[in-house]
Enzyme design. Structure first.
Site, PDB file in Angstrom:
ATOM      1  N   ARG A   1      41.071  47.059  43.283  1.00 51.35           N
ATOM      2  CA  ARG A   1      40.778  48.187  44.176  1.00 51.35           C
ATOM      3  C   ARG A   1      42.074  48.704  44.800  1.00 51.35           C
ATOM      4  O   ARG A   1      42.317  49.917  44.840  1.00 51.35           O
ATOM      5  CB  ARG A   1      39.816  47.751  45.285  1.00 51.35           C
ATOM      6  CG  ARG A   1      38.342  47.686  44.861  1.00 51.35           C
ATOM      7  CD  ARG A   1      37.536  47.002  45.960  1.00 51.35           C
ATOM      8  NE  ARG A   1      36.111  46.936  45.738  1.00 51.35           N
ATOM      9  CZ  ARG A   1      35.486  46.085  44.942  1.00 51.35           C
ATOM     10  NH1 ARG A   1      36.173  45.241  44.203  1.00 51.35           N
ATOM     11  NH2 ARG A   1      34.158  46.073  44.859  1.00 51.35           N
TER      12      ARG A   1
ATOM     13  N   ASP B   1      42.639  40.766  34.013  1.00 49.53           N
ATOM     14  CA  ASP B   1      41.954  41.932  34.582  1.00 49.53           C
ATOM     15  C   ASP B   1      42.918  42.848  35.337  1.00 49.53           C
ATOM     16  O   ASP B   1      42.823  44.078  35.248  1.00 49.53           O
ATOM     17  CB  ASP B   1      40.824  41.488  35.513  1.00 49.53           C
ATOM     18  CG  ASP B   1      39.543  41.213  34.735  1.00 49.53           C
ATOM     19  OD1 ASP B   1      39.647  40.987  33.507  1.00 49.53           O
ATOM     20  OD2 ASP B   1      38.457  41.220  35.340  1.00 49.53           O
TER      21      ASP B   1
ATOM     22  N   ASN C   1      37.993  43.568  29.018  1.00 50.15           N
ATOM     23  CA  ASN C   1      36.672  43.219  29.539  1.00 50.15           C
ATOM     24  C   ASN C   1      36.689  43.257  31.065  1.00 50.15           C
ATOM     25  O   ASN C   1      35.975  42.516  31.724  1.00 50.15           O
ATOM     26  CB  ASN C   1      36.276  41.813  29.046  1.00 50.15           C
ATOM     27  CG  ASN C   1      34.767  41.588  29.125  1.00 50.15           C
ATOM     28  OD1 ASN C   1      33.997  42.526  29.355  1.00 50.15           O
ATOM     29  ND2 ASN C   1      34.333  40.355  28.953  1.00 50.15           N
TER      30      ASN C   1
ATOM     31  N   GLY D   1      35.653  44.714  34.136  1.00 49.87           N
ATOM     32  CA  GLY D   1      34.685  45.601  34.788  1.00 49.87           C
ATOM     33  C   GLY D   1      35.263  46.234  36.045  1.00 49.87           C
ATOM     34  O   GLY D   1      35.004  47.405  36.349  1.00 49.87           O
TER      35      GLY D   1
ATOM     36  N   SER E   1      24.532  42.875  45.535  1.00 50.78           N
ATOM     37  CA  SER E   1      25.929  42.476  45.808  1.00 50.78           C
ATOM     38  C   SER E   1      26.552  43.313  46.928  1.00 50.78           C
ATOM     39  O   SER E   1      27.693  43.767  46.807  1.00 50.78           O
ATOM     40  CB  SER E   1      26.778  42.620  44.533  1.00 50.78           C
ATOM     41  OG  SER E   1      26.127  42.084  43.418  1.00 50.78           O
TER      42      SER E   1
ATOM     43  N   ASP F   1      28.890  35.875  42.061  1.00 49.36           N
ATOM     44  CA  ASP F   1      29.858  35.130  41.247  1.00 49.36           C
ATOM     45  C   ASP F   1      29.958  33.681  41.693  1.00 49.36           C
ATOM     46  O   ASP F   1      29.923  32.756  40.874  1.00 49.36           O
ATOM     47  CB  ASP F   1      31.242  35.791  41.312  1.00 49.36           C
ATOM     48  CG  ASP F   1      31.299  37.035  40.435  1.00 49.36           C
ATOM     49  OD1 ASP F   1      30.260  37.356  39.806  1.00 49.36           O
ATOM     50  OD2 ASP F   1      32.360  37.675  40.380  1.00 49.36           O
TER      51      ASP F   1
ATOM     52  N   GLU G   1      30.345  39.092  32.189  1.00 54.57           N
ATOM     53  CA  GLU G   1      31.195  38.797  31.032  1.00 54.57           C
ATOM     54  C   GLU G   1      30.373  38.289  29.844  1.00 54.57           C
ATOM     55  O   GLU G   1      30.709  38.503  28.687  1.00 54.57           O
ATOM     56  CB  GLU G   1      32.268  37.774  31.410  1.00 54.57           C
ATOM     57  CG  GLU G   1      33.465  38.358  32.137  1.00 54.57           C
ATOM     58  CD  GLU G   1      33.222  38.623  33.627  1.00 54.57           C
ATOM     59  OE1 GLU G   1      32.041  38.637  34.056  1.00 54.57           O
ATOM     60  OE2 GLU G   1      34.212  38.828  34.341  1.00 54.57           O
TER      61      GLU G   1
ATOM     62  N   ARG H   1      25.072  35.446  31.792  1.00 59.43           N
ATOM     63  CA  ARG H   1      25.393  34.184  32.473  1.00 59.43           C
ATOM     64  C   ARG H   1      24.161  33.328  32.750  1.00 59.43           C
ATOM     65  O   ARG H   1      24.285  32.113  32.890  1.00 59.43           O
ATOM     66  CB  ARG H   1      26.126  34.474  33.791  1.00 59.43           C
ATOM     67  CG  ARG H   1      27.555  34.902  33.567  1.00 59.43           C
ATOM     68  CD  ARG H   1      28.248  35.274  34.853  1.00 59.43           C
ATOM     69  NE  ARG H   1      29.683  35.411  34.633  1.00 59.43           N
ATOM     70  CZ  ARG H   1      30.521  35.933  35.528  1.00 59.43           C
ATOM     71  NH1 ARG H   1      30.070  36.356  36.688  1.00 59.43           N
ATOM     72  NH2 ARG H   1      31.802  36.027  35.249  1.00 59.43           N
TER      73      ARG H   1
ATOM     74  N   HIS I   1      35.499  33.413  32.095  1.00 58.06           N
ATOM     75  CA  HIS I   1      36.340  32.584  32.957  1.00 58.06           C
ATOM     76  C   HIS I   1      35.535  31.716  33.913  1.00 58.06           C
ATOM     77  O   HIS I   1      35.854  30.550  34.149  1.00 58.06           O
ATOM     78  CB  HIS I   1      37.309  33.476  33.737  1.00 58.06           C
ATOM     79  CG  HIS I   1      36.635  34.572  34.523  1.00 58.06           C
ATOM     80  ND1 HIS I   1      36.988  34.895  35.799  1.00 58.06           N
ATOM     81  CD2 HIS I   1      35.612  35.411  34.219  1.00 58.06           C
ATOM     82  CE1 HIS I   1      36.227  35.887  36.233  1.00 58.06           C
ATOM     83  NE2 HIS I   1      35.396  36.218  35.287  1.00 58.06           N
ATOM     84  N   ARG I   2      34.482  32.285  34.478  1.00 61.73           N
ATOM     85  CA  ARG I   2      33.736  31.515  35.478  1.00 61.73           C
ATOM     86  C   ARG I   2      32.936  30.367  34.849  1.00 61.73           C
ATOM     87  O   ARG I   2      32.730  29.333  35.475  1.00 61.73           O
ATOM     88  CB  ARG I   2      32.820  32.415  36.299  1.00 61.73           C
ATOM     89  CG  ARG I   2      33.593  33.458  37.058  1.00 61.73           C
ATOM     90  CD  ARG I   2      32.972  33.930  38.339  1.00 61.73           C
ATOM     91  NE  ARG I   2      33.776  34.995  38.889  1.00 61.73           N
ATOM     92  CZ  ARG I   2      34.927  34.813  39.526  1.00 61.73           C
ATOM     93  NH1 ARG I   2      35.389  33.597  39.723  1.00 61.73           N
ATOM     94  NH2 ARG I   2      35.623  35.841  39.960  1.00 61.73           N
TER      95      ARG I   2
ATOM     96  N   LYS J   1      41.507  35.377  32.729  1.00 63.77           N
ATOM     97  CA  LYS J   1      40.951  36.637  33.246  1.00 63.77           C
ATOM     98  C   LYS J   1      41.215  36.762  34.745  1.00 63.77           C
ATOM     99  O   LYS J   1      41.508  37.848  35.235  1.00 63.77           O
ATOM    100  CB  LYS J   1      39.444  36.687  32.969  1.00 63.77           C
ATOM    101  CG  LYS J   1      38.811  38.026  33.259  1.00 63.77           C
ATOM    102  CD  LYS J   1      37.399  38.076  32.711  1.00 63.77           C
ATOM    103  CE  LYS J   1      36.924  39.506  32.508  1.00 63.77           C
ATOM    104  NZ  LYS J   1      36.633  40.209  33.748  1.00 63.77           N
TER     105      LYS J   1
END
Ligand code: DC
Length: 701
Positions: free
Chosen positions: A30, A52, A103, A105, A207, A345, A373, A376, A444-445, A470
């Site tokens: 951002r 990212d 990838n 977002g 979110s 997340d 991603e 999930r 990644h997560r 990422k």
């Protein structure tokens, strides 16, 4: 992904320490875009260095924005990167460009919105998974403002073509229930229009804390947004982004979740630096979820700390009666039932922490997981099941029951062929989770949160660990710094150095398990003999090794379910073992079986390559030796005690010949492993040697 592309995490005992977090992905991307759209130059400090952010930086450079890496990064090696971004004042210099956004977002959505209002001709594409992630709601919203956008592939999904069009309209409706990034993209782009626009959110906004980050960052750059509940947002005309000078990026609150959870599962305290009470990131509320699970959380303005609340936590490992374990043992957390909409997340971390809870955990309102991603919800369910959990998967929820609760008892290791040892003082070697290879789905997560499974007793194998780049390229290195693996003491030395006896006594004194790796090679040799497999048939022997049904208990060794007597210790068996042990494929096949002996509270491993290959991270490596004369004499005494005839001169000759052969062997030669300390036992009794090893261990643990 190649089959070698994995990372083995050993079984972990505990976690304790401090981690400085990498910069927040959400804030980093951002801030980069806002700085690019601003008037004036912005110094962005502590920026996350990851795939990212690299995609966003590339895109901005392609659009003609000056982005310069500042030279003083070396001064702050642990705190991300610093950039100077010279803003374009709302007008990108490059009016026609093709952008590849991987990838990411957090780069794709806001860039789509900003470019749609920029009056140029652009193409935006990403990796195949990015082209499966919906963007239709954002495109629909931008079209209400007159933007020209075409789908180049499937309707509603990237890749996109943006072309100049006449912009108009002052009211936009956007769906809020698929991804909050659509609203974030719109909000950040609207000040480019120079007129007042009202956004109305259709459906429940998910979110919400991420929108909070967006509004806070826009305010930093001088643009105020009027918010009515979470339903409508008004961006008044005439506002322009202005550089605030220098911006420090907060640590990543989602990344904090893995370390905080490690503190909860592994005892703690684990402290993360870079986020805390004053954070703008909603994911810090993950800490509240951990509190509900029974962890104790403390916070400062920019740090958080987590430890397991000790009193009620009952140990899931059997206690060691000899008190050998110095670290606290992982305890059970409390199962929870939680709406996770505000921490999408970080909630993934709760799903893995649920493996250590005292019952069934339900994570609700997580439908957005399906468009991340990877899907999930599906990925998480599949991988948790591999560890032995029962998982119920709904459209927007997961229900996780840990393995021991599924059966109402602790789970035994998976198969009889799994080599298992039972030490009288450490119980039956039960484990909490099954050993598994966790697939990570280029997510990644997934990779990061499953590192916690290593606290389950058997360690864990993470496939494609590099996908953490990422958002957190050195995640596993930092994780390794705050966790303590089940300790291994590796003991090696020539025959008759006393290593076997010393190793067993050290294990007993510490309440550790014991691995006699030579006995494994001996059992394999016996198995080969019984089946008529020639001792040179490397592949057949390796296959036999991989499926070896070998077991040890107090009474001795077992092969194919039958006890093995004195023949295991015969010279003939030793000769055959030395032949099979020289075959690389056989050694490779026995590797995992040997590693499976590593269980809490610790392991003493005796044998040739224990410290150099099998347990390279052993806490202590000792190479026992004694003069050839002393060893020949020990052997002589043993034989005489057994009532056998013996000749000291020929025994000395044998010992020397064997040393010579062993040290020249091309495969696993007898030699001092890197990091191993020599212990000469020529003039020591067994008891003195044991005390010396224990004293050395006290200095390293
Ligand atoms: O220690 P021992 O005599 O039981 O070992 C039997 C054989 O196996 C001997 O030739 C050494 C070999 N060995 C090995 O190559 N690697 C090990 N880790 C253990 C034993």
């Amino acid at each position: 992904m190649t089959s070698e592309n994995f990372l083995d995490l050993p079984p972990l005992l505990s976690a304790q320490g401090t981690v400085r977090l990498p910069g927040s992905k959400s804030i980093s991307n951002r801030v980069l875009l806002l700085a690019a759209l601003s008037e004036g130059a912005t110094e962005v400090r502590d920026l996350l260095h990851s795939d990212d952010t690299a995609r966003m930086l590339d895109a901005l450079r392609t659009l003609g924005v000056a982005v310069e890496l500042l030279g003083d990064n070396a001064l702050r090696p642990d705190s991300g990167q610093a950039y100077r971004v010279t803003g374009c004042g709302g007008t990108f210099p490059v009016k026609e460009a093709k952008l590849f956004i991987g990838n990411a977002g957090t780069a794709f959505r806001p860039l789509t919105a900003a470019l749609a209002l920029a009056g140029g001709r652009y193409e935006l594409s990403g990796v195949p998974r990015m082209h499966e992630r919906p963007i239709g709601d954002l495109v629909d919203a931008l079209r209400q403002l007159g933007a020209g956008i075409r789908y180049l592939g499937n309707e509603g999904f990237p890749p996109l073509e943006i072309f100049p069009a006449k912009l108009s309209g002052a009211l936009v409706q956007v769906r809020g229930d698929v991804s909050s990034q659509f609203l974030t993209g719109l909000l950040m782009a609207l000040p480019l229009l120079d007129r007042t626009v009202r956004i109305e959110v259709v459906g429940e906004l998910i979110s919400k804390p991420y929108i909070g980050i967006t509004l806070a960052m826009m305010a930093r750059f001088g643009v105020a947004v009027e918010r009515q509940e979470w339903q409508s947002f008004v961006v008044s005309g005439g506002q322009r982004y202005r550089s605030p000078g220098t911006v420090y990026v907060e640590g990543d609150a989602s990344s904090a979740s893995y370390f905080l959870a490690a503190g909860a599962v592994g005892g703690g305290p684990v402290r993360v630096e870079g986020v805390g009470r004053d954070s703008v990131q909603g994911d810090v509320r993950f800490a509240e979820a951990l509190e509900k699970m029974g962890a104790r959380i403390t916070m400062g303005p920019n740090w958080m700390e987590c430890e397991r609340a000790m009193p009620e936590a009952s140990s899931i490992f059997q206690p060691s009666s000899c008190g050998g374990a110095s670290a606290p043992e992982p305890g059970r957390l409390k199962a929870i039932d939680l709406d996770c909409n505000h921490i999408p997340d970080a909630a993934m971390t709760l799903a893995v922490a649920a493996l250590f809870a005292d019952g069934t955990t339900t994570l609700r309102n997580i439908a957005s997981w399906r468009v991340k991603e990877t899907d999930r919800i599906a990925a998480m369910a599949t991988e948790l099941r591999k560890l032995g959990a029962a998982v119920e998967e709904g459209a927007d929820y997961l229900r996780i029951t840990p393995p021991y609760a599924v059966r109402g008892e602790l789970v035994e290791p998976p198969a009889i062929s799994y080599v298992e040892t039972v030490h009288p003082s450490t119980g039956s070697g039960r484990t909490v989770l099954l050993h598994a290879t966790i697939d990570t789905y280029d997510d990644h997560r997934m990779a990061m949160c499953f590192s916690l499974a290593a606290f389950g007793g058997a360690g864990v194998r993470i496939a494609d660990p590099g996908c953490v780049a990422k958002t957190f390229p050195d995640y596993f290195e930092r994780f390794a710094r705050v966790v303590r693996a089940v300790p291994v003491i590796a003991i090696d030395g020539p025959s008759a150095s006393g290593k076997g006896t010393v190793a067993q006594l050290v294990a007993k004194a510490l309440g550790f398990r014991f691995l006699d790796s030579g006995a494994l090679y001996r059992l394999l040799a016996l198995a080969a003999q019984q089946r008529g497999v020639p001792l040179e048939a490397e592949n057949r022997l390796a296959e036999l090794a991989a499926n070896l049904d070998a077991r040890f208990d107090e009474s001795g060794a077992w092969l194919d379910g039958a006890p093995v007597g004195d023949e295991l210790r015969s010279e003939q068996c030793a000769d055959m073992a030395s032949k099979v042990a020289a075959l690389p494929a056989v050694r490779a096949a026995l590797l995992d079986k040997q590693r499976a002996f590593r269980r809490a509270p610790g392991l003493v491993a005796d044998g040739r390559d224990m410290g150099s290959v099998v347990f390279r991270d052993a806490a202590l490596k000792v190479f026992l030796n004694a003069s050839a004369e002393a060893r020949a004499e020990r052997r002589y005494k043993q034989l005489i005690e057994k009532g056998m005839s013996a000749n000291i001169a020929s025994l000395l000759q044998e010992v020397r010949a064997r040393d010579e052969r062993d040290s020249r062997r091309s495969v696993a030669p007898l030699q001092l492993a890197p990091g191993a300390g020599l212990l000469d036992t020529t003039d020591l009794t067994i008891e003195q040697a044991v005390q010396e090893v224990l004293a050395r261990y006290r200095t390293v643990r």
